[in-house]
Design a protein around this motif. Structure first.
Motif, mmCIF file in Angstrom:
data_model
loop_
_atom_site.group_PDB
_atom_site.id
_atom_site.type_symbol
_atom_site.label_atom_id
_atom_site.label_comp_id
_atom_site.label_asym_id
_atom_site.label_seq_id
_atom_site.Cartn_x
_atom_site.Cartn_y
_atom_site.Cartn_z
ATOM 1 N N ALA A 190 -31.077 6.775 55.510
ATOM 2 C CA ALA A 190 -32.194 7.720 55.626
ATOM 3 C C ALA A 190 -33.518 7.071 55.205
ATOM 4 C CB ALA A 190 -31.913 8.953 54.767
ATOM 5 N N ASP A 191 -33.472 5.843 54.680
ATOM 6 C CA ASP A 191 -34.689 5.158 54.246
ATOM 7 C C ASP A 191 -34.578 3.673 54.608
ATOM 8 O OD1 ASP A 191 -36.837 4.018 53.030
ATOM 9 O OD2 ASP A 191 -36.403 4.741 51.001
ATOM 10 N N PRO A 192 -35.140 3.264 55.776
ATOM 11 C CA PRO A 192 -34.989 1.882 56.243
ATOM 12 C C PRO A 192 -35.505 0.830 55.248
ATOM 13 C CG PRO A 192 -35.923 3.268 57.959
ATOM 14 C CD PRO A 192 -35.906 4.088 56.713
ATOM 15 N N MET A 193 -36.390 1.238 54.320
ATOM 16 C CA MET A 193 -36.907 0.289 53.326
ATOM 17 C C MET A 193 -35.831 -0.089 52.291
ATOM 18 S SD MET A 193 -40.000 -0.095 54.299
ATOM 19 C CE MET A 193 -40.876 -0.844 52.945
ATOM 20 N N LYS A 194 -34.764 0.715 52.244
ATOM 21 C CA LYS A 194 -33.750 0.498 51.199
ATOM 22 C C LYS A 194 -32.411 0.067 51.800
ATOM 23 C CE LYS A 194 -36.273 1.779 47.614
ATOM 24 N NZ LYS A 194 -36.220 3.068 46.968
ATOM 25 N N THR A 195 -32.468 -0.675 52.908
ATOM 26 C CA THR A 195 -31.229 -1.064 53.599
ATOM 27 C C THR A 195 -30.308 -1.884 52.703
ATOM 28 O OG1 THR A 195 -32.427 -1.051 55.669
ATOM 29 C CG2 THR A 195 -30.315 -2.196 55.674
ATOM 30 N N LYS A 196 -30.890 -2.859 51.966
ATOM 31 C CA LYS A 196 -30.057 -3.724 51.111
ATOM 32 C C LYS A 196 -29.354 -2.918 50.023
ATOM 33 C CE LYS A 196 -31.729 -8.457 51.285
ATOM 34 N NZ LYS A 196 -32.637 -9.440 50.713
ATOM 35 N N GLN A 197 -30.128 -1.999 49.414
ATOM 36 C CA GLN A 197 -29.550 -1.176 48.335
ATOM 37 C C GLN A 197 -28.384 -0.331 48.871
ATOM 38 O OE1 GLN A 197 -32.719 -1.813 48.806
ATOM 39 N NE2 GLN A 197 -34.012 -1.379 47.029
ATOM 40 N N LEU A 198 -28.572 0.212 50.095
ATOM 41 C CA LEU A 198 -27.519 1.043 50.684
ATOM 42 C C LEU A 198 -26.263 0.210 50.950
ATOM 43 C CD1 LEU A 198 -26.935 3.950 51.808
ATOM 44 C CD2 LEU A 198 -27.408 3.015 54.062
ATOM 45 N N GLU A 199 -26.467 -0.996 51.519
ATOM 46 C CA GLU A 199 -25.325 -1.872 51.824
ATOM 47 C C GLU A 199 -24.544 -2.184 50.543
ATOM 48 O OE1 GLU A 199 -24.398 -3.355 54.841
ATOM 49 O OE2 GLU A 199 -25.845 -2.051 55.823
ATOM 50 N N LYS A 200 -25.299 -2.541 49.476
ATOM 51 C CA LYS A 200 -24.644 -2.897 48.215
ATOM 52 C C LYS A 200 -23.920 -1.689 47.627
ATOM 53 C CE LYS A 200 -25.243 -4.993 43.723
ATOM 54 N NZ LYS A 200 -26.071 -5.618 42.728
ATOM 55 N N GLY A 201 -24.587 -0.533 47.663
ATOM 56 C CA GLY A 201 -23.998 0.698 47.122
ATOM 57 C C GLY A 201 -22.700 1.054 47.832
ATOM 58 N N ILE A 202 -22.725 1.002 49.171
ATOM 59 C CA ILE A 202 -21.521 1.339 49.939
ATOM 60 C C ILE A 202 -20.398 0.358 49.592
ATOM 61 C CG2 ILE A 202 -20.503 1.441 52.262
ATOM 62 C CD1 ILE A 202 -23.213 2.472 53.281
ATOM 63 N N ALA A 203 -20.727 -0.937 49.552
ATOM 64 C CA ALA A 203 -19.705 -1.958 49.279
ATOM 65 C C ALA A 203 -19.045 -1.722 47.914
ATOM 66 C CB ALA A 203 -20.329 -3.350 49.335
ATOM 67 N N GLN A 204 -19.880 -1.459 46.893
ATOM 68 C CA GLN A 204 -19.317 -1.286 45.546
ATOM 69 C C GLN A 204 -18.514 0.012 45.424
ATOM 70 O OE1 GLN A 204 -22.216 -1.888 42.417
ATOM 71 N NE2 GLN A 204 -22.180 -4.102 42.705
ATOM 72 N N LEU A 205 -19.008 1.089 46.018
ATOM 73 C CA LEU A 205 -18.287 2.364 45.905
ATOM 74 C C LEU A 205 -16.966 2.305 46.676
ATOM 75 C CD1 LEU A 205 -21.175 5.012 46.127
ATOM 76 C CD2 LEU A 205 -20.039 4.135 44.103
ATOM 77 N N MET A 206 -16.942 1.588 47.794
ATOM 78 C CA MET A 206 -15.681 1.463 48.546
ATOM 79 C C MET A 206 -14.663 0.644 47.750
ATOM 80 S SD MET A 206 -16.218 3.328 51.099
ATOM 81 C CE MET A 206 -17.591 4.241 50.406
ATOM 82 N N ASP A 207 -15.141 -0.371 47.008
ATOM 83 C CA ASP A 207 -14.233 -1.163 46.179
ATOM 84 C C ASP A 207 -13.570 -0.320 45.090
ATOM 85 O OD1 ASP A 207 -14.496 -3.502 47.534
ATOM 86 O OD2 ASP A 207 -16.051 -4.338 46.236
ATOM 87 N N GLU A 208 -14.261 0.735 44.670
ATOM 88 C CA GLU A 208 -13.685 1.632 43.658
ATOM 89 C C GLU A 208 -12.484 2.394 44.195
ATOM 90 O OE1 GLU A 208 -16.119 4.522 41.761
ATOM 91 O OE2 GLU A 208 -17.694 3.109 41.303
ATOM 92 N N GLY A 209 -12.401 2.493 45.530
ATOM 93 C CA GLY A 209 -11.294 3.250 46.119
ATOM 94 C C GLY A 209 -11.580 4.734 46.221
ATOM 95 N N VAL A 210 -12.867 5.154 46.071
ATOM 96 C CA VAL A 210 -13.167 6.597 46.184
ATOM 97 C C VAL A 210 -13.120 7.059 47.632
ATOM 98 C CG1 VAL A 210 -14.586 6.832 44.113
ATOM 99 C CG2 VAL A 210 -15.676 6.165 46.222
ATOM 100 N N ALA A 211 -13.310 6.134 48.557
ATOM 101 C CA ALA A 211 -13.302 6.471 49.969
ATOM 102 C C ALA A 211 -13.039 5.178 50.735
ATOM 103 C CB ALA A 211 -14.648 7.069 50.373
ATOM 104 N N GLN A 212 -12.945 5.266 52.063
ATOM 105 C CA GLN A 212 -12.706 4.063 52.853
ATOM 106 C C GLN A 212 -13.767 3.919 53.931
ATOM 107 O OE1 GLN A 212 -8.864 2.753 53.654
ATOM 108 N NE2 GLN A 212 -7.859 4.213 52.305
ATOM 109 N N LEU A 213 -14.121 2.670 54.195
ATOM 110 C CA LEU A 213 -15.160 2.371 55.186
ATOM 111 C C LEU A 213 -14.512 1.785 56.441
ATOM 112 C CD1 LEU A 213 -18.208 1.868 55.932
ATOM 113 C CD2 LEU A 213 -17.935 -0.387 54.913
ATOM 114 N N PHE A 214 -14.889 2.342 57.592
ATOM 115 C CA PHE A 214 -14.430 1.805 58.881
ATOM 116 C C PHE A 214 -15.662 1.517 59.739
ATOM 117 C CE2 PHE A 214 -11.306 5.014 57.465
ATOM 118 C CZ PHE A 214 -10.229 4.164 57.232
#
Length: 525
Positions: free
Chosen positions: A400-424
């Motif tokens: 929702a904020d193209p200026m924060k693409t890197k932060q979003l990528e990192k956030g998704i990667a770390q939260l998926m590693d926690e096992g709270v959800a899965q990324l496809f």
């Protein structure tokens, strides 16, 4: 203290229940008795400024629910106690199931008014699969609730386990007088106090006329009758049956008012098992072996939001873990050493120099670990039984904020590693799809991305029925399948092929048409 006695004094257990039965409040009071905290916090935090120690994430404080397992260790009498407070909400059951692989016993909290609820039943099934010893704590006796005998019948029928009351309530609700501790043969009179502890009155002879002076004539008559029935109907406490997961001791109390908790804790440290052997794929591992072994059962991003750090939680299965010693990361096949392993009091942590079988240690993680990874002194071992689910709800995640693409990528990667959800990642249009087992997880992911990573996301609905991992020995058929189903093909974060079926009919037809392809509904195969 000798190596063996260090391990014998460990007690590692999880507290589980349906949401709102009082699990986190009970954890809080156990910490109070252990001297780990001096003022107990509250779970419902709208008016109370001190929140529960184990609910330290911002979203937990606001909602008054637990969304992640917390790990807390403290000393009580001569025992080292490790508590894991788990989420009760079914949307986070995955976290709870994995936690149950890392504990030696369990305390189930049951609300006296509501009895056994759906989530309690599910969690009990997981305990039964592993023969985990169980103690039941019937909570909220300061409110009106079910008759004690009816409740015990329901516990036996619904949880499929024999029960054995070790304390007995004297009335309940407004007329609640206290509990008689059958295990220690003494009387605890109820005085509502959220911080202090009630004193016990010794009563080895229940027929002593002194009893009337403490609880009144009618209550004394009823207590004597009830205890006679209890002695006649329910088995005596048998330590071996309890340790085999066949018998559940039952305690009564009110965690919020600090009542009945000390009796539970005193009995628990005496009867609960010290660290048990753990089954690896290769062999059974005894906690008393000299060589260190352990596995990662949980990863948590952002325990300290200032440092954006991930922590991997290791359950030590055998031997002694030491700081700055080389250990083998079995999946990567390389040696690693850890200069700042930590022990926890929920979010607060301190560096540890050594830890023993049964302990939980946090290791700083920079993307090295996955849930289920094994660490050893050098042996090639793999632990099994860390489930990973097939999601039931799916949404496209958009930036929702193209200026924060890197932060979003990192956030998704770390939260998926926690096992709270899965990324496809859909191979047809390259869009990211998040799969979860419950709606609430989407809200938690969105909240945490914004507040922990400064990234905004928005969700778009996508109509899918099931995600299945596919594999085949027939390369040609696999390629043919991927071409035919191109718009439903995705890869997960490990790069494995996933078929996203949009209905049960489509899935069934695919299974019928492609006999040489194996469809897996968990990511462990």
């Amino acid at each position: 203290m000798s190596f063996e006695s260090e391990i014998k004094r460990r007690r590692t257990f999880a507290i589980i229940s349906h949401p709102d039965a009082g699990k986190t409040t009970l954890t809080e009071k156990l910490l109070l008795f252990g001297g780990a905290i001096h003022v107990a916090g509250a779970v419902k935090s709208n008016k109370i400024k001190k929140t529960a120690t184990s609910d330290w994430m911002e979203i937990e404080k606001q909602r008054g629910i637990s969304v992640a397992t917390s790990v807390m260790g403290f000393e009580y009498r001569d025992y080292k106690i490790n508590i894991l407070d788990t989420p009760g909400h079914q949307d986070f059951a995955e976290d709870t199931y994995r936690t149950l692989t890392a504990v030696d016993s369990v305390i189930i909290v049951v609300d006296v008014a509501k009895g056994v609820e759906a989530q309690t039943r599910k969690l009990m099934n997981v305990c039964r699969m592993r023969n985990t010893p169980v103690i039941i704590f019937v909570n909220k006796l300061d409110r009106e609730g079910r008759d004690s005998f009816d409740l015990l019948d329901e516990l036996e029928a619904e949880l499929g386990i024999q029960v054995c009351p070790l304390s007995w309530p004297i009335s309940m609700g407004a007329s609640f007088k206290g509990v008689y501790n059958i295990y220690e043969q003494n009387l605890h009179l109820y005085t509502p106090n959220k911080q202090a502890i009630s004193e016990a009155i010794s009563f080895s002879d229940i027929n002593n006329p002194e009893l009337e002076n403490h609880i009144g004539e009618m209550n004394a008559i009823k207590l004597r009758e009830d205890l006679e029935i209890v002695n006649g109907v329910y088995p005596e406490f048998d330590s071996e049956k309890y340790l085999a997961g066949e018998l559940a001791p039952v305690f009564y109390g009110s965690a919020l008012n600090n009542f009945g908790v000390k009796e539970l804790l005193d009995c628990f440290v005496e009867v609960a098992p010290s660290p048990l052997p753990v089954q690896a794929i290769e062999r059974e591992i005894s906690p008393y072996e000299d060589a260190f072994t352990g596995f990662i059962f949980k990863i948590h991003a952002n325990m300290d939001p200032n440092h954006r750090s991930c922590i991997a939680f290791v359950k030590i299965c055998s031997g002694k873990f030491e700081r700055n010693v080389n250990y083998k990361h079995v999946r990567h096949g390389k040696m690693m050493r850890f200069s700042s392993p930590t022990a926890f009091m929920a979010q607060k942590k301190e560096t540890v120099d050594e830890a023993y079988a049964g302990d939980i240690v946090g290791l700083p993680d920079t993307g090295t670990f996955k849930i289920g990874d094994t660490l050893t002194s050098g042996e090639q071992l793999h632990f099994k039984g860390l489930p990973s689910f097939s999601p039931e709800m799916f949404k496209y995640i958009e930036n929702a904020d193209p200026m924060k693409t890197k932060q979003l990528e990192k956030g998704i990667a770390q939260l998926m590693d926690e096992g709270v959800a899965q990324l496809f990642i859909n191979q047809y249009n390259n869009r990211k799809i998040i799969g979860t087992v419950g709606q609430l997880q989407f809200e938690v992911i969105q909240y945490r991305l914004l507040h922990e990573y400064g990234a905004q996301c928005r969700w778009e609905s996508v109509s899918l029925f099931k995600a299945c991992w596919i594999e085949s020995d027939d390369e040609a058929e696999l390629e043919n399948f991927k071409k035919r189903k191109a718009q439903y093909m995705a890869i997960d974060k490990e790069g494995r092929d996933v078929f996203l079926a949009d209905s049960s009919y489509v899935l069934q037809m695919a299974q019928n048409d492609f006999k040489n392809i194996r469809f897996h509904f968990t990511s462990e195969f």
